[in-house]
Write a protein that holds these residues in place. Sequence first.
Motif, short mmCIF file in Angstrom:
data_model
loop_
_atom_site.label_atom_id
_atom_site.label_comp_id
_atom_site.label_asym_id
_atom_site.label_seq_id
_atom_site.Cartn_x
_atom_site.Cartn_y
_atom_site.Cartn_z
N LEU A 106 0.59 -1.17 -0.12
CA LEU A 106 -0.07 -0.05 0.03
C LEU A 106 1.14 1.16 -0.16
O LEU A 106 1.46 1.55 1.01
N THR A 107 1.14 1.74 -1.14
CA THR A 107 2.01 2.90 -1.36
C THR A 107 1.64 4.01 -2.31
O THR A 107 0.83 3.74 -3.15
N HIS A 108 1.98 5.22 -2.09
CA HIS A 108 1.68 6.20 -3.05
C HIS A 108 2.83 6.36 -4.22
O HIS A 108 2.80 7.35 -5.03
N ARG A 109 3.77 5.58 -4.14
CA ARG A 109 4.83 5.28 -5.08
C ARG A 109 4.28 5.01 -6.34
O ARG A 109 3.12 4.13 -6.35
N GLY A 128 -0.97 -8.92 -3.58
CA GLY A 128 -1.40 -7.68 -4.66
C GLY A 128 -1.08 -6.51 -3.82
O GLY A 128 -0.27 -6.39 -2.84
N GLY A 129 -1.65 -5.41 -4.44
CA GLY A 129 -1.47 -3.97 -3.70
C GLY A 129 -1.81 -2.95 -4.39
O GLY A 129 -2.52 -3.05 -5.59
N ILE A 130 -1.59 -1.88 -4.19
CA ILE A 130 -1.86 -0.43 -4.51
C ILE A 130 -0.89 0.66 -4.79
O ILE A 130 -0.06 0.75 -3.61
N THR A 131 -0.72 1.23 -5.72
CA THR A 131 0.32 2.15 -6.13
C THR A 131 -0.29 3.48 -6.55
O THR A 131 -1.62 3.35 -6.61
N PHE A 136 -5.84 6.47 -5.60
CA PHE A 136 -6.80 6.30 -4.41
C PHE A 136 -6.30 7.77 -3.56
O PHE A 136 -5.26 8.12 -3.83
N PRO A 137 -7.16 8.01 -2.66
CA PRO A 137 -7.06 9.06 -1.91
C PRO A 137 -5.67 8.60 -0.84
O PRO A 137 -5.63 7.57 -0.52
N ASP A 141 -6.64 8.33 4.50
CA ASP A 141 -8.05 7.77 4.07
C ASP A 141 -7.91 6.32 3.86
O ASP A 141 -6.92 5.88 3.37
N PRO A 142 -9.01 5.86 4.32
CA PRO A 142 -9.09 4.21 4.38
C PRO A 142 -9.48 3.69 3.15
O PRO A 142 -9.74 2.36 2.90
N THR A 143 -9.82 4.46 2.20
CA THR A 143 -10.50 3.93 0.88
C THR A 143 -9.63 2.75 0.29
O THR A 143 -10.07 1.55 -0.28
N SER A 144 -8.19 2.87 0.06
CA SER A 144 -7.54 2.02 -0.63
C SER A 144 -7.52 0.72 0.40
O SER A 144 -7.59 -0.43 -0.34
N LEU A 145 -7.24 0.93 1.41
CA LEU A 145 -7.34 -0.49 2.43
C LEU A 145 -8.94 -1.21 2.30
O LEU A 145 -8.61 -2.39 2.11
N ASN A 146 -9.78 -0.34 2.28
CA ASN A 146 -11.29 -0.93 1.99
C ASN A 146 -11.23 -1.59 0.71
O ASN A 146 -11.93 -2.77 0.55
N TYR A 147 -10.80 -1.12 -0.40
CA TYR A 147 -10.85 -1.75 -1.59
C TYR A 147 -10.15 -3.08 -1.69
O TYR A 147 -10.78 -3.75 -2.17
#
Length: 206
Positions: A106-109, A128-131, A136-137, A141-147
């Motif tokens: 879970l990163t903003h990079r 998996g994960g989110i970049t 995402f916000p 903000d918990p949106t990415s975690l909830n997703y």
Amino acid sequence: MYQTYFWDFDGTLFDTYKVMKKAFSQAFLRQGVKIETKECYSLMRRYSLGYTYAHFFTLYPDINVDKVKTDFRRIEESMLAQVMPFDGAIEVCQAIIARGGQNFLLTHRDQVAWDLLKKFKMESDFTGGITQKLNFPRKPDPTSLNYLCQKYQIDKKSAVMVGDRVLDVEAGHNAKMASILFDYDCLIEEDIMPDKRVTKLHDILE
């Protein structure tokens, strides 16, 4: 014991602050402003890169904001080959997998986070994960975690957010899950209540 671990990247899995503080200082120096790396590091660690920018742009209002940010990105990119995982990062992620758990990024990079995980043969330890790509916000903000929890049908009662800053702890709690603060240099003084605070990644599994 938790089953699902959501990992912050900068300052948690990888010690990127070493190059970030140098790049930040050099970007300002190109416009004649000298900033001590210790000072910008403290702000990045305790808050965020965005907060650090805002702090120094307020102190030096004549600075070319766009040029500083562009120079920072270019200088940092040239240094990323020096970046290493924190001691224990590889072993802890492998141990989580070995006992039937999961890791998520879970990163903003951008893609460079996955590239570095791949370089150190860690990519396969992440389900998996989110970049930055998904836009995402930003935490807390918990949106990415909830997703991710919804996409992978994760039970939040057995999940935890691991990070090195207050905003990581808050993101976990905002998503109604536990949080672990990796405060390796004991710099976080804010009044927060992580479910666990560690100074070494190996202690996460205890």
